[in-house]
Design an enzyme around this catalytic site. Sequence first.
Site, PDB file in Angstrom:
ATOM      1  N   GLU A 462      92.614 -43.139 -70.057  1.00  0.00           N
ATOM      2  CA  GLU A 462      91.411 -42.470 -70.567  1.00  0.00           C
ATOM      3  C   GLU A 462      91.761 -41.187 -71.318  1.00  0.00           C
ATOM      4  OE1 GLU A 462      88.616 -42.058 -67.363  1.00  0.00           O
ATOM      5  OE2 GLU A 462      88.454 -44.218 -67.049  1.00  0.00           O
ATOM      6  N   GLU A 536      90.569 -50.987 -65.498  1.00  0.00           N
ATOM      7  CA  GLU A 536      89.846 -50.294 -64.420  1.00  0.00           C
ATOM      8  C   GLU A 536      88.391 -50.732 -64.453  1.00  0.00           C
ATOM      9  OE1 GLU A 536      90.781 -46.132 -63.962  1.00  0.00           O
ATOM     10  OE2 GLU A 536      88.698 -45.663 -63.441  1.00  0.00           O
TER      11      GLU A 536
END
Length: 866
Positions: A462, A536
């Site tokens: 991220e 994820e």
Amino acid sequence: MTPKNFTRRDVLKIGAIAPAAARAFASQSASPLLSEAESPRQEIAGQPELSPRERLILDFNWRFHFGHADDPARDFGYGKGGAFAKSGELLLPSRHDFDDSQWQTIDLPHDFAVALPFVNAPELTDYGYKPVGRNFPETSIGWYRRIFEIPADDSKRRLSLEFDGVFRDAIVVLNGIYLGRNLSGYAPFRFDITDFVHYGEKNILVVRVDATEHEGWFYEGAGIYRHVWLVKTNPLHVAQDGVYVTSTLNRSSAQISIATEVVNESDSAQSFRVTQAIFDSAGKQIATAESDAVSIPRWAAQTISQTLRVENPALWSLENPHLYRLVTTTSGGNQTLDRCETLFGIRDFHFDPDKGLFLNGERVEIKGTCNHQDHAGVGSALPDRLQYFRIARLKEMGANAYRTSHNPPTPALLDACDRLGMLVMDETRMMSSSREGLSQLERMVRRDRNHPSIFLWSLGNEEPLQGTSTGARICASMKRLVRRLDPSRPVTLAMNGRWGQGASAVLDVQGFNYFHEGSVDKFHTDFPTQPCFGSEEASALCTRGIYSNDPVRGYMSAYDVNTPGHYASTAEQWWNFYSARPFAAGAFLWTGFDYRGEPSPYRWPCISSHFGVIDTCGFPKDTFFYYQAWWTSQSVLHVFPHWNWPGKEGQAISVWVHGNCEEVELVLNGKNLGKHPMPRNSHVEWKVNYAPGTLLARGFTRGKLIAEARQETTGAPATVKLTPDRQTIDADGEDVAVIAVEILDEKDRVVPIAANEVTFELTGPGRVIGVGNGDPSSHEADKPPSQLYDSHGALMFGSMSDQSARPTPNAPQILAMRHCFNGLAQVIVQSQKQPGDIILTARSSGLQSATLKIAAGAAPSRPAVP
């Protein structure tokens, strides 16, 4: 070690019409996850002759004390200036006459943050409310000191110190000489100490650890929380992590390619040969090769490439994780100069953009979990055995892959995954092509590249630059480095947006953090040749044994209904999404285990996450059985909630059943409440008016009763029960027994709402190293009181903790205490180096006590620095 096939344990005993355990959580937790005989350090049979190389563990008999980030006077003079202006100018702790008698005696691994009290400060929210950081200078610096001798005859060898991981910003000093500084809290690092050793004399090693700054947004621990090693070699030797093994399958054989980096750290050129020998699990030598004589200049390095063939290889797989042992011998003249061993597996895998992941020719759907590295009682300083306990628990759930979120793991974790059969997505902490970023990545890849469990290198998580041209350039440089070190595995990046932009074009496999409406499908349409998977998913929230949200106490309902926001999904939502898309190779859920820090959606008093399918102790939550039902082939039936609801008689209770049978029937106190079909990848539920008694779920397939599960209204707490994961452990000073603590009623049923305080006493050659209960809002100490004080009984962190907990001389020794959380707690007992019976006694006021014997058997310890 002889690798054993991992067999999932049907702990609930829900086979054909088997009565379901009323204490499902405790029974699951207490079962032996591994063979009684299995140890993290067992090796493949048939050890070769002793090596001239020595790798000695340097974990025992350290001294520890807190420093101070703002005050040199309380930081042993560090920060006054000029400490390293000249080699040999001594910091106070480096002096031979320095008095460390008031320092705490500890063994590694050691996390000094976990023993600190909880502090309600907003800046500590993401870090588990432990007082480490800029505003807590008195508990953010840790000093470690170790005195050891080096024999005089080692003066002709090369010596180095290897650190598996220190959190963080470690300054290492030997005999007053500054060796270097390592910023990363996760990457391994090494110092050559040959020139700085006092041969035939005592040597003083000092490490100053500064955990003031964080690298993540979760609990990270503090201190020397992984192993330290002293390595001794001939001047001509294999470089650290210098053996690289790959395999190529060819019908009934495998070609084994080996690259060996040899260094000559001497003042003269040397001639040498490299011999490779491969041994199978029975210790039989099955292949060998010897290089021609090679001349290497002084102070130079050279790589030798060799190829061997293994006929009819036993492949490494999830079900049968077969390992081979490679012995690399370097010789010159008639003398063996170096020998090192490498465990490896033979397997083949690839990603298909339309069909997903294939391992040894068979499609494998990624059923993965993301995990941080802490555990109840010990923080980030996990004994090796605990890694096996955790991986085995995930295997029981049906997980087949592990993401090392968001950092390089400890080597022991990868060893456990190799031996138990768990794929690994190995992730670096820093997405950067700076010198530091590439150094951390190189150290991870070189160290880990021989582990057969690893199938993906992750360049980050991220990242703000992920979708930009700058991010693409950074990832291209990182990928170029990975390709040089290991061309056999693809790279990925866990991206949470801008898929198809920036770094996406560089990646071999596209990672999705949280599917959004149409995002995965659109990517596959736009980039049909690029494989993809969920790096994820989920982030569902639940607390073990709690069935309504409780903002005051910081608990979330254990029904699969809560998420922290629009980006997340329930277990059923995300798994239905990925299981319906073969082109997406599966996904990693967030998270397998609960972890300290990042409490969501609540803050204080909640100090831990709720994202885990398993709590911080390893006790399963109800969603565990959803995954087990749809991720394994075993028969599963689990009914919840518990059936102790005093004061709610006649009120409607939501009853859920997880399972994989075709139909489920529910019965309350003999009254049939109806039968529902079980939708695939889902659950069934009823609204039931509460009445004490027995709630029975009956599972049917093709009209035949195949399983039963029940919840019963229990009586009041009557007794304490202790159940270890293993009855026998090694007396090596490292092995542990993980012990489930249960509060039972008079009929030996776990009382699911019990919160009794339990105290623990221990005699024999062992020690309690931590306690826990899985309560995300518990502020009780993880460590026994004896571990919070120095050798003079002074509190190690001043006035910040409760002085009333100080041990009283001549009082009965209570090693630890913990309240149970919904009937359960956990205590971790570690052996010492003497064999004998370890006797643990658990007491709770008004209840029958429990006594447990753990046999610590004589076993060889790892070679260690005395």
